[in-house]
Scaffold this active site. Structure first.
Site, short mmCIF file in Angstrom:
data_model
loop_
_atom_site.label_atom_id
_atom_site.label_comp_id
_atom_site.label_asym_id
_atom_site.label_seq_id
_atom_site.Cartn_x
_atom_site.Cartn_y
_atom_site.Cartn_z
N ARG A 127 0.86 -1.19 0.00
CA ARG A 127 0.00 0.00 0.00
C ARG A 127 0.89 1.24 0.00
O ARG A 127 1.72 1.40 0.89
CB ARG A 127 -0.92 0.00 1.24
CG ARG A 127 -1.75 1.25 1.34
CD ARG A 127 -2.78 1.22 2.47
NE ARG A 127 -3.39 2.53 2.53
CZ ARG A 127 -3.37 3.34 3.59
NH1 ARG A 127 -2.80 2.96 4.72
NH2 ARG A 127 -3.93 4.53 3.53
N GLU A 153 -7.68 8.44 6.06
CA GLU A 153 -8.13 9.06 7.31
C GLU A 153 -8.74 10.45 7.16
O GLU A 153 -8.35 11.40 7.86
CB GLU A 153 -6.96 9.13 8.31
CG GLU A 153 -6.43 7.76 8.67
CD GLU A 153 -5.39 7.79 9.80
OE1 GLU A 153 -4.89 8.88 10.13
OE2 GLU A 153 -5.10 6.71 10.33
N ASN A 155 -7.72 1.78 9.39
CA ASN A 155 -6.44 1.99 10.07
C ASN A 155 -6.72 1.85 11.55
O ASN A 155 -7.39 2.70 12.15
CB ASN A 155 -5.90 3.40 9.80
CG ASN A 155 -5.39 3.56 8.38
OD1 ASN A 155 -5.37 2.61 7.59
ND2 ASN A 155 -4.95 4.77 8.05
N TYR A 172 -5.11 1.08 15.40
CA TYR A 172 -3.91 0.95 16.23
C TYR A 172 -4.22 0.69 17.70
O TYR A 172 -3.46 0.02 18.38
CB TYR A 172 -3.08 2.24 16.16
CG TYR A 172 -2.38 2.47 14.85
CD1 TYR A 172 -3.05 3.02 13.76
CD2 TYR A 172 -1.04 2.13 14.68
CE1 TYR A 172 -2.40 3.23 12.55
CE2 TYR A 172 -0.38 2.34 13.47
CZ TYR A 172 -1.07 2.90 12.41
OH TYR A 172 -0.43 3.11 11.22
C1 NOJ Z 1 -1.86 6.73 10.33
C2 NOJ Z 1 -1.36 7.50 9.14
O1 NOJ Z 1 -2.09 7.13 8.01
C3 NOJ Z 1 0.12 7.34 8.89
O2 NOJ Z 1 0.48 8.32 7.98
C4 NOJ Z 1 0.87 7.44 10.20
O3 NOJ Z 1 2.25 7.46 10.00
C5 NOJ Z 1 0.47 6.28 11.07
N1 NOJ Z 1 -0.94 6.39 11.35
C6 NOJ Z 1 1.21 6.19 12.40
O4 NOJ Z 1 0.89 7.29 13.18
#
Ligand code: NOJ
Length: 489
Positions: free
Chosen positions: A110, A201, A305, A307
């Site tokens: 990606r 995002e 995305n 985390y």
């Molecule tokens: C989401 C973002 O899309 C990416 O650009 C960023 O580096 C990562 N999170 C980690 O924070």
């Protein structure tokens, strides 16, 4: 994203040392428990990147300035005073980086396209053929290696010309600009790219539903001929109610609505989430009939995305301390990583990132149920470490905590898939340490360490772990050949 403070109570440090050891004694412990059949045969295992964070080649080969070039050059904006002029030099080192991907065994990559490399001045200038050429080469080499390109059209960078002329995304003119850019990308690369994400995002960055218009043009002009899927990538955290009270449970639901549903509901369900309507009512923009028609073209997939997760406390029935989420436009809830001083999951170097793998399973299940199991990709998931002058390269290479994190999240993903979620790919953030926006080079998310002085790439333990994991979950993917078409611009 918050600041990168380091806070680790002793018991957690112990926990951090013990649990990785458990995995490393037999580094396949979790992988074994995942079961061979959890991942469909054509599942995409990949790594992710973005143009500004990786490419460098600041104004090379006709690229124009973009908003991040300008922003990062202003003193005080990036905490280590750095910028992405060089980044990790991926523009020139993509062959070496594709080799690294090949040795990981991934079958997808990606990346995003630098808009200012293709259209240095947006519609106010010409197409930069050198930019087109670069991505053609990148795509062709990927395909020759059996790696599917998964392309994000916009990952935070926009030509500066558009910022200067009309304020970038704040102006409706950006819609036409983006359509023009998207059109050129579909036309130039769509014969080989089968996965397109419009925005990365947008829920963290910008605010207009009209951007799904690029989907419309892809459907009407290209998809029939070229095939492929188009979707959007959203930042999706999981929210646990801080207590069993009805108020806190509703607050957790509100948090989902104010973070992700407000983008997906209009596109997929044709309306704003009720929690948002209740609070913002007439302040919400109305969709015109034209907008509604465009929204009907929907999405082929949802990119997630993910985390981390947070606790959420209601701020309507009781007064909250100042903090994230509490304002009206955020949804009147207080978001926190801790409950009574106990973190939701193991601390990391980043104060916004706690390890809570079950949050991924819950997020996927929630999205699956709300949007009728629309196909999903986990477009980013990863573990960041803060650069510390006392830590050695050896410490960074021995990234046991990242191994544990990824193993835990892949396990959670496999559970969600086993329970019926239509998830078609997973991308680790990131292939390499890179430029982490306002944190510059102080935060490292890579499976490969990058020495920012020499740009030397070295695989970390997590790279070997991911490689083993992928080998154990063999995938078969059919690739279109790299016979690119030539276009007049
Ligand atoms: C989401 C973002 O899309 C990416 O650009 C960023 O580096 C990562 N999170 C980690 O924070």
């Amino acid at each position: 994203m918050g600041t990168s403070t380091i806070h680790k109570p002793t018991f957690l440090i112990l926990q951090m040392f013990i649990s990785p050891l458990l995995i490393l004694c037999d580094d396949t412990t979790l992988a074994k428990s995942l079961g061979q059949s959890s991942f469909p045969s054509n599942f995409l295992f990949g790594t992710a990147s973005s143009a500004y964070q990786f490419e460098g080649a600041y104004l090379s080969d006709g690229k124009g300035l973009n908003n991040w070039d300008v922003f990062s050059h202003k003193p005080g904006n990036i905490i280590d005073g750095s910028n992405g002029d060089l980044a990790v030099d991926h523009y020139y080192r993509y062959m070496e980086d594709i080799e690294l991907m090949g040795s990981l065994g991934v079958n997808s990559y990606r990346f995003s396209i630098s808009w200012a490399r293709i259209l240095p001045a947006g519609r106010f200038g010409e197409v930069n053929l050198a930019g087109i050429d670069h991505y053609n080469k990148l795509i062709d080499v990927l395909l020759l290696k059996g790696i599917q390109p998964f392309v994000t059209l916009n990952h935070f960078d926009i030509p500066q010309e558009l910022e200067d002329r009309f304020g970038g995304w704040l102006s409706p003119e950006s819609q036409e600009e983006f359509l023009h850019f998207a059109d050129i990308c579909f036309k130039s690369f769509g014969d080989r790219v089968k996965y397109w994400a419009t925005f990365n995002e947008p829920n963290l960055q910008v605010t207009s539903g009209y951007r799904s218009a690029a989907v419309d043009i892809f459907r009407s002009k290209y998809q029939k001929k070229q095939g492929g899927m188009i979707g959007i990538v959203l930042y999706a955290a999981w929210f646990e109610p801080i207590s069993n009270s009805t108020a806190d449970k509703s607050a957790a639901e509100r948090a989902q609505s104010f973070l992700t549903n407000w983008i997906l509901d209009p596109i997929i369900l044709g309306r704003y989430p009720s929690e948002m309507n209740d609070i913002l009512g007439s302040n919400l923009p109305e969709f015109s009939n034209k907008d509604k028609d465009k929204l009907k073209s929907g999405l082929d997939f949802i990119g997630i995305n993910h985390y981390t997760s947070y606790y959420v406390q209601d701020c309507i029935s009781s007064k909250c301390e100042p903090g994230p989420g509490i304002s009206k436009t955020e949804g009147f809830y207080l978001q926190s990583s801790q409950r009574n001083g106990v973190p939701i999951g193991e601390y990391t170097d980043l104060d916004w990132l706690n390890v809570y793998p079950q949050g991924l399973e819950k997020t996927i299940t929630y999205i699956k149920e709300r949007y009728n199991n629309t196909p999903m990709f986990i477009t980013e998931n990863g573990y960041g470490e803060v650069y510390n002058p006392n830590s050695t390269i050896k410490d960074f290479l021995h990234d046991v905590r990242r191994v544990n994190y990824i193993a835990g999240y892949l396990n959670a993903l496999s559970v969600a898939i086993r329970k019926g979620a239509d998830v078609r790919g997973y991308f680790a953030w990131s292939l390499l340490d890179n430029f982490e926006w306002i944190f510059g080079y102080t935060v490292r998310f890579g499976l490969h360490h990058v020495d920012h002085a020499t740009l030397k790439r070295t695989p970390k333990l997590s790279a070997s772990w991911y490689k083993q994991f992928i080998t154990k979950h063999k995938v078969v993917t059919l690739m279109p050949g790299p016979n690119q078409q030539k276009f007049q611009y």
